[in-house]
Design a protein around this motif. Structure first.
Motif, PDB file in Angstrom:
ATOM      1  N   SER A  16       6.606 -14.506  -1.949  1.00  0.00           N
ATOM      2  CA  SER A  16       5.438 -15.309  -1.612  1.00  0.00           C
ATOM      3  C   SER A  16       4.146 -14.523  -1.827  1.00  0.00           C
ATOM      4  O   SER A  16       4.144 -13.291  -1.934  1.00  0.00           O
ATOM      5  CB  SER A  16       5.519 -15.767  -0.157  1.00  0.00           C
ATOM      6  N   ARG A  17       3.043 -15.228  -1.858  1.00  0.00           N
ATOM      7  CA  ARG A  17       1.736 -14.580  -2.031  1.00  0.00           C
ATOM      8  C   ARG A  17       1.405 -13.696  -0.839  1.00  0.00           C
ATOM      9  O   ARG A  17       0.805 -12.637  -0.994  1.00  0.00           O
ATOM     10  CB  ARG A  17       0.647 -15.639  -2.198  1.00  0.00           C
ATOM     11  N   LYS A  18       1.796 -14.132   0.357  1.00  0.00           N
ATOM     12  CA  LYS A  18       1.552 -13.325   1.549  1.00  0.00           C
ATOM     13  C   LYS A  18       2.254 -11.971   1.447  1.00  0.00           C
ATOM     14  O   LYS A  18       1.682 -10.928   1.755  1.00  0.00           O
ATOM     15  CB  LYS A  18       2.081 -14.045   2.799  1.00  0.00           C
ATOM     16  N   THR A  19       3.502 -12.000   1.024  1.00  0.00           N
ATOM     17  CA  THR A  19       4.274 -10.762   0.900  1.00  0.00           C
ATOM     18  C   THR A  19       3.668  -9.856  -0.153  1.00  0.00           C
ATOM     19  O   THR A  19       3.533  -8.645   0.055  1.00  0.00           O
ATOM     20  CB  THR A  19       5.737 -11.080   0.549  1.00  0.00           C
ATOM     21  N   LYS A  20       3.298 -10.433  -1.284  1.00  0.00           N
ATOM     22  CA  LYS A  20       2.689  -9.633  -2.346  1.00  0.00           C
ATOM     23  C   LYS A  20       1.373  -9.015  -1.889  1.00  0.00           C
ATOM     24  O   LYS A  20       1.068  -7.865  -2.212  1.00  0.00           O
ATOM     25  CB  LYS A  20       2.494 -10.479  -3.600  1.00  0.00           C
ATOM     26  N   SER A  21       0.595  -9.782  -1.131  1.00  0.00           N
ATOM     27  CA  SER A  21      -0.665  -9.273  -0.609  1.00  0.00           C
ATOM     28  C   SER A  21      -0.416  -8.123   0.371  1.00  0.00           C
ATOM     29  O   SER A  21      -1.118  -7.099   0.354  1.00  0.00           O
ATOM     30  CB  SER A  21      -1.422 -10.401   0.082  1.00  0.00           C
ATOM     31  N   LEU A  22       0.580  -8.286   1.227  1.00  0.00           N
ATOM     32  CA  LEU A  22       0.913  -7.250   2.190  1.00  0.00           C
ATOM     33  C   LEU A  22       1.397  -5.976   1.486  1.00  0.00           C
ATOM     34  O   LEU A  22       0.987  -4.862   1.824  1.00  0.00           O
ATOM     35  CB  LEU A  22       1.994  -7.754   3.150  1.00  0.00           C
ATOM     36  N   LYS A  24       0.656  -5.068  -1.552  1.00  0.00           N
ATOM     37  CA  LYS A  24      -0.518  -4.501  -2.229  1.00  0.00           C
ATOM     38  C   LYS A  24      -1.364  -3.682  -1.248  1.00  0.00           C
ATOM     39  O   LYS A  24      -1.800  -2.570  -1.562  1.00  0.00           O
ATOM     40  CB  LYS A  24      -1.345  -5.630  -2.840  1.00  0.00           C
ATOM     41  N   THR A  25      -1.569  -4.219  -0.056  1.00  0.00           N
ATOM     42  CA  THR A  25      -2.360  -3.517   0.959  1.00  0.00           C
ATOM     43  C   THR A  25      -1.672  -2.225   1.389  1.00  0.00           C
ATOM     44  O   THR A  25      -2.314  -1.171   1.503  1.00  0.00           O
ATOM     45  CB  THR A  25      -2.573  -4.419   2.188  1.00  0.00           C
ATOM     46  N   LYS A  28      -1.965   0.366  -1.329  1.00  0.00           N
ATOM     47  CA  LYS A  28      -3.331   0.897  -1.368  1.00  0.00           C
ATOM     48  C   LYS A  28      -3.516   1.965  -0.291  1.00  0.00           C
ATOM     49  O   LYS A  28      -4.068   3.045  -0.545  1.00  0.00           O
ATOM     50  CB  LYS A  28      -4.310  -0.247  -1.140  1.00  0.00           C
TER      51      LYS A  28
END
Length: 171
Positions: A16-22, A24-25, A28
């Motif tokens: 999901s986009r949420k997982t990918k965003s997490l 990525k964070t 970083k």
């Protein structure tokens, strides 16, 4: 039957986009920590080098090119005693001992790299040939955060040879 909550949180699909965003964070943050750690390591190595030069200065005034060359040569030979001890221990055992082999390899690699730097592009050392740089070096208390106040110079073998007068000539 629906998805079960794990401690009050909904399960999130791995793509999901949420997982990918997490992810990525988190990546970083991890890269930032790694970069900070690498910077601290380089700063620590530079600090040890400058501290060695400060502790081994022959005098409190600015150095001549010949004296600078002598102290850099002394710096390049700083591990000689440790290498002798390691080789003596290895000669008693008859073979290269594992516990000393890695230290010996690190020392040899460091010496080779620093000598290569000195012969080609120059080794970065505190500025010892001007009085202001020497004054700051002598007054430095060893704290890494004050390294930025010190004047550093990149000194190579070729540049020092230009400045060193030949022993037979008096001009």
């Amino acid at each position: 039957m629906g998805k079960k909550n794990i401690q009050g949180q909904k399960l999130v699909h791995p793509n999901s986009r949420k997982t990918k965003s997490l992810v990525k964070t988190l990546k970083k943050i991890s890269n930032r920590k790694k970069s900070k750690h690498n910077h601290e390591m380089r700063q620590n190595v530079l600090g040890e080098k400058i501290l060695w030069f400060r502790d081994n200065l022959p005098s409190q005034e600015k150095l001549t090119p010949q004296a600078t060359m002598d102290i850099i040569e002394k710096y390049l030979h700083r591990f000689d005693d440790e290498l002798e001890v390691i080789s003596a221990k290895q000669s008693m055992g008859g073979h290269r001992q594992r516990q000393h082999a890695s230290r010996q390899d690190v020392i040899n690699h460091t010496i080779e790299r620093e000598r290569e730097e000195f012969m080609t592009c120059g080794i970065e050392v505190p500025s010892m040939m001007d009085s202001e740089g020497m004054k700051k070096l002598v007054e430095w208390n060893g704290e890494l955060r004050f390294i930025q106040n010190l004047k550093l110079a990149r000194i190579s073998h070729k540049n020092l040879l230009k400045d060193v007068p030949l022993e037979g000539n008096s001009t």
